[in-house]
Design a protein around this motif. Structure first.
Motif, PDB file in Angstrom:
ATOM      1  N   CYS A  37       0.951  -1.174  -0.154  1.00 54.65           N
ATOM      2  CA  CYS A  37       0.069   0.047  -0.010  1.00 54.65           C
ATOM      3  C   CYS A  37       0.986   1.330  -0.148  1.00 54.65           C
ATOM      4  CB  CYS A  37      -0.977   0.156   1.268  1.00 54.65           C
ATOM      5  SG  CYS A  37      -2.050   1.455   1.301  1.00 54.65           S
ATOM      6  N   CYS A  88      -0.518   4.305   0.706  1.00 52.49           N
ATOM      7  CA  CYS A  88      -1.010   5.464   1.463  1.00 52.49           C
ATOM      8  C   CYS A  88      -0.381   6.149   2.185  1.00 52.49           C
ATOM      9  CB  CYS A  88      -2.541   4.761   1.968  1.00 52.49           C
ATOM     10  SG  CYS A  88      -2.115   4.233   3.682  1.00 52.49           S
ATOM     11  N   CYS A 108       0.542   4.023   5.450  1.00 49.63           N
ATOM     12  CA  CYS A 108       1.659   3.096   5.095  1.00 49.63           C
ATOM     13  C   CYS A 108       2.950   3.768   4.769  1.00 49.63           C
ATOM     14  CB  CYS A 108       1.061   2.031   3.966  1.00 49.63           C
ATOM     15  SG  CYS A 108      -0.166   1.100   4.565  1.00 49.63           S
ATOM     16  N   HIS A 154      -6.188   4.750   5.440  1.00 53.02           N
ATOM     17  CA  HIS A 154      -5.597   3.457   5.089  1.00 53.02           C
ATOM     18  C   HIS A 154      -6.913   2.592   4.367  1.00 53.02           C
ATOM     19  CE1 HIS A 154      -3.828  -0.354   4.271  1.00 53.02           C
ATOM     20  NE2 HIS A 154      -4.757  -0.828   4.655  1.00 53.02           N
TER      21      HIS A 154
HETATM   22 ZN   LIG Z   1      -2.309   2.018   3.570  1.00 54.70          ZN
END
Ligand SMILES: [Zn+2]
Ligand SMILES: NCc1cc(CSc2ccccc2)c2nc(N)[nH]c(=O)c2c1
Length: 370
Positions: free
Chosen positions: A304, A306, A309, A335
């Motif tokens: 991920c 995002c 993350c 997330h």
């Molecule tokens: Zn994430």
């Protein structure tokens, strides 16, 4: 009736399709997941967070905004977009589902729904025409007709009575909707009776709407039954109009419903589960309070990208959750929404490249942890 939907590509080996819905505040690429923002906010995140994670369209709710702060106040601010500082598309639900969730506080007549506010118990009433007027005041891009959501299970007689009333209310909603720029979607009820739902599709198409929604699913019925009905009825819904499955669902539900021809989805799961510390990842679900994350330096999902993350470890997110810090809800919501919105972006690409059936197989192959 000119459709706001353009079909870009149809999968060659299933009902999945790639399209777009044109609205006053922009064009939405489908299939799409719509974050739920019931009270004029997607809980825990800002409009900037939503844009950064890729949200195209969000949901609001007539019932909640009608009782607080009131649609006239929001109208005086230039509508919901200005009031909440969100300049992209908004879909508002009619409140049908929420009013019927109030159970004994609600009385349904031919005229409409009489109910008591869950805030102060005051007596209120919404007719189908009122629900349209409230949504016109909110200025939402896509409005939903006031409907009656049939509980599960329900007898065939209960389903017939409720579905017929929803059909009569839909006609009244269409007649009440003057402002042509805003789109109005009809809602297909019918309980778990495919023949009643097929009849409802016919009647709604006869009235003519800008899109069609499958309501009354994900109300406690087995997932297999939800998918059976979705498959059978999606095939009867006009192919050149948007198809919206209301209040659904898990990542698996989204993949299965896209496979069966659905374009639009909403669900409180990514936002509500985030606040409860349940996170979605490419290999399954993760419960952040689990002790095994206490000193784990990895991000929630190494696949991920995002904000959460990219900047925080599982250990830190677990700490925030255990400490009941406000930031826990914010980072977990970013997330989870990024996961849902990102899943739909990957689905759109797979359909464009006509490899969605293969995508669906790979999606399940990667889901190891529960
Ligand atoms: Zn994430
Ligand atoms: N359980 C699924 C579901 C969810 C919603 C709510 S979708 C929603 C929730 C919050 C904010 C905006 C939209 C529904 N809304 C209506 N009007 N009718 C339904 O049959 C129905 C079924």
């Amino acid at each position: 009736m000119t459709s706001p939907f353009t079909l870009h590509s149809q999968a060659s080996d299933c009902a999945a399709r790639r399209g777009e819905v044109r609205t006053l505040h922009g064009t939405v690429q489908t299939p799409v997941f719509m974050p739920v923002g019931t009270q004029a906010t997607v809980k825990g995140v800002t409009p900037e967070n939503l844009k950064e994670l890729g949200a195209q369209i969000i949901l609001g709710n007539t019932y909640h905004l009608y009782i607080r702060p009131g649609h006239e106040l929001i109208r005086s601010f230039g509508g919901l977009h200005k009031f909440m500082n969100w300049d992209q598309p908004i879909l508002t639900d009619s409140g049908g589902f929420q009013i019927f969730s109030l159970k004994d506080l609600t009385k349904i007549t031919e005229e409409g729904a009489a109910f008591k506010s869950h805030l102060d118990g005051s007596k209120l009433f919404l007719s189908p025409e009122d629900a349209v007027a409230v949504q016109e005041a909110l200025g939402s891009d896509i409005m939903m007709c006031l409907d009656t959501c049939i509980p599960y299970p329900a007898t065939r007689e209960e389903a017939i009575a409720s579905t017929d009333l929803t059909g009569r209310w839909a006609k009244r909603s269409r007649a009440a909707h003057k402002e042509r720029g805003q789109l109005l979607f009809g809602i297909i009820q019918g309980g778990m009776y495919p023949d009643l739902r097929a009849k409802a599709v016919e009647e709604l198409v006869e009235v003519g709407f800008d899109g069609y929604a499958l309501g009354g699913l994900s109300v406690g019925e087995p997932a297999e039954l939800m998918m059976e009905i979705t498959e059978e009825i999606a095939a009867l819904m006009p192919a050149d109009y948007p198809r919206y499955l209301m209040g659904v669902g898990t990542p698996e539900n989204l993949v299965e419903a896209v496979y069966r021809g659905i374009d639009m989805f909403d669900c409180v799961m990514p936002t509500r589960n985030a606040r409860n510390g349940m996170l979605f990842t490419s290999s399954g679900r993760l419960v952040i309070k689990n002790a095994r994350h206490q000193d784990d330096q990895r991000p929630v999902d190494e696949e991920c990208d995002c904000y959460t993350c990219r900047h925080y470890s599982r250990a830190y997110l677990r700490h925030l959750f255990m400490a009941r810090e406000i930031l826990s809800s914010q980072l977990n919501t970013i997330h989870n929404l990024h996961y849902y919105v990102g899943l739909m972006a990957r689905i759109r690409k797979a359909i464009e490249e006509d490899r969605f059936a293969q995508f669906r197989q790979e999606f399940y192959a990667k889901r190891t942890v529960e």
